[in-house]
Write a protein that holds these residues in place. Structure first.
Motif, short mmCIF file in Angstrom:
data_model
loop_
_atom_site.label_atom_id
_atom_site.label_comp_id
_atom_site.label_asym_id
_atom_site.label_seq_id
_atom_site.Cartn_x
_atom_site.Cartn_y
_atom_site.Cartn_z
N SER A 83 -13.34 8.68 -1.93
CA SER A 83 -13.84 8.37 -3.27
C SER A 83 -12.89 7.19 -3.66
N THR A 84 -13.55 6.28 -4.73
CA THR A 84 -12.55 5.20 -5.30
C THR A 84 -12.50 5.44 -6.86
N PRO A 85 -11.41 6.25 -7.13
CA PRO A 85 -11.06 6.59 -8.57
C PRO A 85 -11.13 5.23 -9.41
N PHE A 86 -10.25 4.25 -9.01
CA PHE A 86 -10.52 2.92 -9.57
C PHE A 86 -10.11 1.86 -8.55
N GLU A 87 -10.49 0.74 -9.11
CA GLU A 87 -10.22 -0.60 -7.95
C GLU A 87 -10.23 -1.78 -8.80
N LEU A 143 -0.22 3.32 -15.06
CA LEU A 143 0.78 2.40 -14.36
C LEU A 143 -0.12 1.11 -13.91
N PRO A 144 0.26 -0.19 -14.91
CA PRO A 144 -0.78 -1.15 -14.70
C PRO A 144 -0.19 -1.98 -13.26
N GLN A 145 0.89 -1.65 -12.66
CA GLN A 145 1.20 -2.30 -11.36
C GLN A 145 0.07 -1.88 -10.42
N ILE A 146 -0.41 -0.63 -10.67
CA ILE A 146 -1.49 -0.16 -9.68
C ILE A 146 -2.88 -0.73 -9.70
N GLU A 147 -3.15 -1.43 -8.62
CA GLU A 147 -4.36 -2.12 -8.90
C GLU A 147 -5.77 -1.69 -8.53
N ALA A 148 -5.33 -0.41 -7.63
CA ALA A 148 -6.56 0.29 -7.02
C ALA A 148 -5.95 1.78 -6.45
N CYS A 149 -6.86 2.44 -6.43
CA CYS A 149 -6.75 4.00 -6.16
C CYS A 149 -7.55 4.71 -5.18
N TYR A 150 -7.37 4.96 -4.00
CA TYR A 150 -8.36 5.58 -3.16
C TYR A 150 -8.15 7.07 -2.90
N SER A 151 -9.10 7.78 -2.97
CA SER A 151 -8.92 9.26 -2.32
C SER A 151 -9.30 9.11 -0.79
N LYS A 188 -3.10 0.84 -4.16
CA LYS A 188 -2.67 -0.75 -3.74
C LYS A 188 -1.74 -1.41 -5.14
N ILE A 239 -4.32 6.51 -1.14
CA ILE A 239 -3.68 5.33 -1.17
C ILE A 239 -3.96 4.65 -2.35
N PHE A 247 0.87 -1.28 -0.09
CA PHE A 247 0.02 -0.05 -0.18
C PHE A 247 1.11 1.14 -0.19
N LEU A 288 -2.11 8.22 -12.60
CA LEU A 288 -1.61 6.84 -12.23
C LEU A 288 -2.26 5.79 -12.90
N LEU A 289 -3.27 5.89 -13.76
CA LEU A 289 -3.96 5.00 -14.34
C LEU A 289 -3.06 4.32 -15.43
N ARG A 338 -8.36 -3.45 -10.72
CA ARG A 338 -8.03 -3.52 -12.09
C ARG A 338 -7.50 -4.94 -12.50
N PRO A 380 -5.38 10.55 -9.92
CA PRO A 380 -5.75 9.45 -10.61
C PRO A 380 -5.63 9.07 -11.95
#
Lengths: 164, 164
Positions: free
Chosen positions: B140-144, A91-99, A109, A107, A70, A88-89, B146, A85
């Motif tokens: 909020s969750t911009p993406f999750e 970058l495929p290693q980023i699985e999730a993005c939370y505000s 993941k 944060i 994380f 960061l989109l 993936r 966001p």
DNA sequence: GGTGAAAAACATAGGGT
DNA sequence: ACCCTATGTTTTTCACC
């Protein structure tokens, strides 16, 4: 209320959350409706965006991505537009993005192959988003992706009665 | 190496990660094998635990669980046996549990209906696991969720050639 | 491992209640 | 909204390469 979920739709969602490949036949059996009625409801749930899609749950360790972490992000320049966001989109290693609320703004993941891959990714994140990072490495994952439970509707609540 | 994933299996995993309800016919088409060969490979992937299952992705906001949070756990009594995940398992609001490196021992992800439900859950977590908690609320969750990308294998890498 | 074909189960659309 | 029926597809097994 308008957006509230009916009990039967909640059960359908719960079943599909637990088994995304469940057949409509089995689903119909479990919620006590005919196949066509269930099919219709599922399509409506998909259309309304209640069901956002279906995914296989993959074991990261077995596909060469054994390291999860994380990463908390803090913007360096507070005057910058808040489009992190989007940046960061790619970058495929980023699985999730939370505000998030708190000292940090986001944060994310991430899943990578190795510590050095994590090092490289962190550098990329800092560069592309202009943020400072704080990283928490995951040592093990006792459980993850548990099916939702909505209003007491668990997948195995109901079985259809025979109507012969 | 023994546990390494073949290229074609990686592609299968990638496709199913992106679309868990993809038919074997379509999957066969995408990876360039016959339906039965793909079916066999998928079954082996499931058996080996590479594919851990299938799930519908549900929009939490639309099913009455609009509040997501990350809760970091710190054991109060360091002498206690480390069975925290087992103790947390019965709480269905906890979607995931990670053992982490850092000042805290665990991070759990939770979904609840309201701030007061979060308050109640935190009390439950503290009581059942004997830990102190630090909570980060998700705004909020911009993406999750993936789909994974393994070794350059994205779902749309290959299309089967006609063999007529 | 891989293929192709046949049987069973399933998805999907139409019409009726 | 739901159920039933009919048709086309998909899944699944099996004998063979």
């Amino acid at each position: 209320m308008s957006g509230m979920l009916e009990d039967i739709d909640a059960r359908i969602a719960a079943v599909l959350a637990a088994d995304g490949r469940c057949s409509y036949t089995e689903l119909a059996d479990k919620v006590g409706l005919s196949v066509s009625a269930v099919h219709q409801r599922v399509r409506r749930l998909e259309q309304r965006g209640v069901i956002r899609g279906y995914a296989a749950r993959i074991d990261g360790e077995q596909i060469g991505l054994p390291l999860t972490a994380f990463v908390s992000l803090t913007p360096i320049d507070p005057a910058e537009p808040d489009d992190y966001p989007q940046r960061l989109l790619p970058l495929p290693q980023i699985e999730a993005c939370y505000s998030v609320a708190g000292v940090e703004s986001y944060i994310v993941k991430v899943r990578v192959a190795s510590p050095s891959a994590l090092e490289a990714l962190l550098a990329q994140i800092r560069a592309t988003a202009n943020v400072s990072t704080r990283t928490t490495v995951v040592l093990s994952t006792p459980f993850e992706d548990r099916p939702i439970t909505v209003g007491g509707a668990t997948p195995e609540s109901t079985t259809r009665a025979e109507h012969t």
